[in-house]
Design an enzyme around this catalytic site. Structure first.
Site: not given
Length: 136
Positions: A77, A129
């Protein structure tokens, strides 16, 4: 630094990352080419892990906050967020839909995703992230 991006927590995690990579990566690869895309992904794996580790270490040194030092982060991610930033920088004048709820400018799109995903799924790695956004 490398293996954390290649391991995933579940089949759903792999599926979500594959769909996101396909959506963001295919557009980006058409613009920059396969070699540059591969090179970008390899650097993204190294740099997102480095930033994650560095920020965790700084939080520990500055605020004696140990939790991030012992927390595991897995998945692709962070690299996907990096690719998202790169793709939006190549198309800066577009508006993007955030899950069909509202529109944001291309420059704000990765940041909106970061915040919205954290609210929808609070157990995901915000710092992982965020590292991807910072690398992008």
């Amino acid at each position: 630094f490398i293996t954390s991006s290649l391991f995933h927590g579940s089949m759903m995690h792999i599926g979500m990352n594959m769909m996101s990579t396909m959506a963001i990566g295919s557009s980006l690869e058409k613009q920059v080419g396969s070699f540059t895309m591969g090179f970008t992904i390899l650097w993204g794996i190294l740099l997102t892990s480095t930033i994650y580790t560095g920020v965790s270490w700084l939080l520990y040194l500055m605020f004696d906050y140990e939790r991030m030092m012992y927390q595991h982060s897995v998945g692709f991610s962070g690299v996907i967020f990096q690719l998202s930033v790169l793709e939006t920088n190549l198309n800066p004048n577009r508006m993007r839909s955030v899950f069909g709820f509202f529109q944001v400018s291309s420059k704000m799109y990765p940041w909106a995703l970061l915040v919205i995903l954290q609210f929808i799924m609070p157990q995901i790695s915000f710092l992982g992230h965020l590292s991807g956004v910072l690398v992008g």
